[in-house]
Design a protein around this motif. Structure first.
Motif, mmCIF file in Angstrom:
data_model
loop_
_atom_site.group_PDB
_atom_site.id
_atom_site.type_symbol
_atom_site.label_atom_id
_atom_site.label_comp_id
_atom_site.label_asym_id
_atom_site.label_seq_id
_atom_site.Cartn_x
_atom_site.Cartn_y
_atom_site.Cartn_z
ATOM 1 N N ALA A 1 0.836 -1.206 0.000
ATOM 2 C CA ALA A 1 0.000 0.000 0.000
ATOM 3 C C ALA A 1 0.870 1.255 0.000
ATOM 4 C CB ALA A 1 -0.931 -0.007 1.209
ATOM 5 N N PHE A 2 2.012 1.206 0.671
ATOM 6 C CA PHE A 2 2.914 2.357 0.664
ATOM 7 C C PHE A 2 3.448 2.615 -0.740
ATOM 8 C CE2 PHE A 2 7.254 4.191 1.790
ATOM 9 C CZ PHE A 2 6.770 5.473 1.969
ATOM 10 N N ARG A 3 3.710 1.575 -1.476
ATOM 11 C CA ARG A 3 4.113 1.765 -2.879
ATOM 12 C C ARG A 3 3.007 2.471 -3.654
ATOM 13 N NH1 ARG A 3 7.820 -2.848 -5.487
ATOM 14 N NH2 ARG A 3 9.342 -3.016 -3.822
ATOM 15 N N GLY A 4 1.749 2.113 -3.356
ATOM 16 C CA GLY A 4 0.624 2.805 -3.985
ATOM 17 C C GLY A 4 0.588 4.272 -3.603
ATOM 18 N N VAL A 5 0.912 4.581 -2.342
ATOM 19 C CA VAL A 5 0.983 5.970 -1.885
ATOM 20 C C VAL A 5 2.032 6.731 -2.686
ATOM 21 C CG1 VAL A 5 1.725 7.445 0.036
ATOM 22 C CG2 VAL A 5 0.132 5.564 0.453
ATOM 23 N N LEU A 6 3.199 6.126 -2.848
ATOM 24 C CA LEU A 6 4.280 6.785 -3.583
ATOM 25 C C LEU A 6 3.912 7.025 -5.041
ATOM 26 C CD1 LEU A 6 7.368 4.890 -2.120
ATOM 27 C CD2 LEU A 6 6.563 7.183 -1.515
ATOM 28 N N LEU A 7 3.218 6.075 -5.636
ATOM 29 C CA LEU A 7 2.787 6.243 -7.022
ATOM 30 C C LEU A 7 1.774 7.382 -7.140
ATOM 31 C CD1 LEU A 7 2.731 5.370 -9.979
ATOM 32 C CD2 LEU A 7 1.020 3.648 -9.351
ATOM 33 N N ALA A 8 0.767 7.390 -6.249
ATOM 34 C CA ALA A 8 -0.230 8.470 -6.275
ATOM 35 C C ALA A 8 0.438 9.817 -6.029
ATOM 36 C CB ALA A 8 -1.306 8.208 -5.214
ATOM 37 N N LEU A 9 1.396 9.843 -5.118
ATOM 38 C CA LEU A 9 2.118 11.084 -4.833
ATOM 39 C C LEU A 9 2.867 11.574 -6.064
ATOM 40 C CD1 LEU A 9 3.220 13.238 -2.925
ATOM 41 C CD2 LEU A 9 4.988 11.597 -2.245
ATOM 42 N N GLU A 10 3.553 10.672 -6.745
ATOM 43 C CA GLU A 10 4.316 11.095 -7.917
ATOM 44 C C GLU A 10 3.393 11.594 -9.022
ATOM 45 O OE1 GLU A 10 8.244 10.088 -10.456
ATOM 46 O OE2 GLU A 10 7.469 8.550 -9.109
ATOM 47 N N ILE A 11 2.246 10.968 -9.196
ATOM 48 C CA ILE A 11 1.292 11.440 -10.207
ATOM 49 C C ILE A 11 0.795 12.837 -9.840
ATOM 50 C CG2 ILE A 11 -0.968 11.051 -11.254
ATOM 51 C CD1 ILE A 11 1.220 9.171 -12.283
ATOM 52 N N ASN A 12 0.460 13.050 -8.567
ATOM 53 C CA ASN A 12 0.022 14.386 -8.148
ATOM 54 C C ASN A 12 1.107 15.429 -8.403
ATOM 55 O OD1 ASN A 12 -2.495 13.539 -7.323
ATOM 56 N ND2 ASN A 12 -2.025 13.538 -5.140
ATOM 57 N N CYS A 13 2.355 15.073 -8.089
ATOM 58 C CA CYS A 13 3.457 16.009 -8.342
ATOM 59 C C CYS A 13 3.600 16.287 -9.830
ATOM 60 C CB CYS A 13 4.758 15.446 -7.783
ATOM 61 S SG CYS A 13 4.856 15.424 -5.991
ATOM 62 N N LEU A 14 3.496 15.252 -10.623
ATOM 63 C CA LEU A 14 3.596 15.405 -12.076
ATOM 64 C C LEU A 14 2.521 16.354 -12.599
ATOM 65 C CD1 LEU A 14 4.975 14.429 -14.717
ATOM 66 C CD2 LEU A 14 3.332 12.549 -14.748
ATOM 67 N N LEU A 15 1.351 16.311 -11.967
ATOM 68 C CA LEU A 15 0.237 17.181 -12.361
ATOM 69 C C LEU A 15 0.302 18.560 -11.698
ATOM 70 C CD1 LEU A 15 -2.649 14.541 -12.175
ATOM 71 C CD2 LEU A 15 -1.537 15.433 -14.235
ATOM 72 N N GLY A 16 1.288 18.755 -10.824
ATOM 73 C CA GLY A 16 1.411 20.044 -10.150
ATOM 74 C C GLY A 16 0.456 20.230 -8.992
ATOM 75 N N GLU A 17 -0.057 19.124 -8.442
ATOM 76 C CA GLU A 17 -1.061 19.187 -7.380
ATOM 77 C C GLU A 17 -0.447 18.919 -6.014
ATOM 78 O OE1 GLU A 17 -4.135 20.065 -7.729
ATOM 79 O OE2 GLU A 17 -4.417 19.946 -9.893
ATOM 80 N N SER A 18 -0.782 19.753 -5.042
ATOM 81 C CA SER A 18 -0.336 19.552 -3.668
ATOM 82 C C SER A 18 -1.066 18.367 -3.047
ATOM 83 C CB SER A 18 -0.594 20.802 -2.833
ATOM 84 O OG SER A 18 0.212 21.875 -3.283
ATOM 85 N N SER A 19 -0.399 17.703 -2.101
ATOM 86 C CA SER A 19 -0.961 16.494 -1.487
ATOM 87 C C SER A 19 -0.760 16.501 0.018
ATOM 88 C CB SER A 19 -0.271 15.233 -2.040
ATOM 89 O OG SER A 19 -0.375 15.139 -3.424
ATOM 90 N N VAL A 20 -1.609 15.736 0.697
ATOM 91 C CA VAL A 20 -1.408 15.397 2.100
ATOM 92 C C VAL A 20 -1.489 13.878 2.194
ATOM 93 C CG1 VAL A 20 -3.880 15.785 2.616
ATOM 94 C CG2 VAL A 20 -2.197 15.660 4.486
ATOM 95 N N ILE A 21 -0.530 13.286 2.899
ATOM 96 C CA ILE A 21 -0.491 11.830 3.043
ATOM 97 C C ILE A 21 -1.081 11.461 4.389
ATOM 98 C CG2 ILE A 21 0.951 9.766 3.066
ATOM 99 C CD1 ILE A 21 2.939 11.271 1.309
ATOM 100 N N ASP A 22 -2.064 10.573 4.351
ATOM 101 C CA ASP A 22 -2.828 10.165 5.523
ATOM 102 C C ASP A 22 -2.776 8.640 5.624
ATOM 103 O OD1 ASP A 22 -4.621 10.162 7.651
ATOM 104 O OD2 ASP A 22 -6.391 10.396 6.386
ATOM 105 N N GLY A 23 -3.167 8.114 6.767
ATOM 106 C CA GLY A 23 -3.328 6.671 6.901
ATOM 107 C C GLY A 23 -2.065 5.920 7.278
ATOM 108 N N MET A 24 -1.019 6.641 7.682
ATOM 109 C CA MET A 24 0.187 5.978 8.162
ATOM 110 C C MET A 24 0.846 6.854 9.219
ATOM 111 S SD MET A 24 2.420 6.139 4.617
ATOM 112 C CE MET A 24 3.797 5.269 5.321
ATOM 113 N N THR A 25 1.605 6.214 10.111
ATOM 114 C CA THR A 25 2.184 6.953 11.224
ATOM 115 C C THR A 25 3.464 7.692 10.854
ATOM 116 O OG1 THR A 25 3.495 5.049 11.940
ATOM 117 C CG2 THR A 25 1.279 5.286 12.903
ATOM 118 N N PHE A 26 4.149 7.229 9.804
ATOM 119 C CA PHE A 26 5.494 7.708 9.479
ATOM 120 C C PHE A 26 6.408 7.556 10.697
ATOM 121 C CE2 PHE A 26 3.422 9.790 5.853
ATOM 122 C CZ PHE A 26 4.266 9.352 4.852
#
Length: 197
Positions: free
Chosen positions: A77-102
């Protein structure tokens, strides 16, 4: 050579010479034990600032409908987070990552590796919450939503805290023992100031 969870998608990242209209794009990573209020803060950032919400729990549930909450499922699932994050960055969209403690510093470093190539501002936010308050919030959630009992229990707060790496010194530290609405407003105001500053 360091192992990479994800190969880069874009070959032409945003550079400091590129012009980005509007507020500076950011990626907010919410650091904190279960029950610290990460979900509430992520929702506030989505509603108030329009940050795209990337929820590892939702990604995990979509990938594994009969999830056993194993380490392997979490990492996938973390790999999925990284993929979604990279797509958002590619599109120029800001993100917040939720659902994990880091809780693990290498996870934060992996996020930074993804966003660095796009010139986004990394905003780690440490929701500093006592074990007592976080445990009480989880107990209340279970009463209100009994289905959560299969994946959340008050004892998990102390378990998570025991394996927590020290948050990075650059993290914005917020007193998450306060009412969740106040915590959300504090984080939204801080992120907004960084975006326009």
């Amino acid at each position: 050579m360091q192992h990479s969870d994800l190969a880069p998608i874009a070959t032409a990242p945003i550079t400091s010479n590129d012009t980005i209209a509007g507020p500076r794009p950011v990626v907010v990573t919410l650091i904190g034990v279960p029950g610290a209020g990460k979900r509430s803060v992520a929702q506030a950032l989505y509603e108030e600032l329009g940050l795209r919400r990337i929820d590892r729990e939702a990604i995990r549930d979509a990938l594994f409908p009969y999830c056993t909450y194993s380490f392997a499922e979490k990492r996938a699932a973390f790999r999925g987070v990284l993929l979604a994050l990279e797509i958002n960055c590619l599109l120029g969209e800001s993100s917040v990552i939720d659902g994990m403690t880091f809780a693990r510093r290498p996870d934060l470093e992996r996020v930074d590796q993804v966003i660095r190539q796009y010139g986004f501002l990394s905003v780690p936010v440490f929701l500093d919450c006592s074990t007592e308050v976080a445990s009480a919030r989880i107990a209340q959630e279970i009463v209100l939503q009994p289905h959560l009992a299969r994946m959340r229990r008050p004892a998990m707060v102390a378990e998570a805290r025991a394996r927590f790496d020290t948050p990075p010194p650059t993290a914005l530290r917020v007193n998450a023992d306060l009412a969740l609405d106040d915590v959300g407003r504090t984080v939204v105001a801080a992120v907004e100031k960084l975006r326009v500053g």
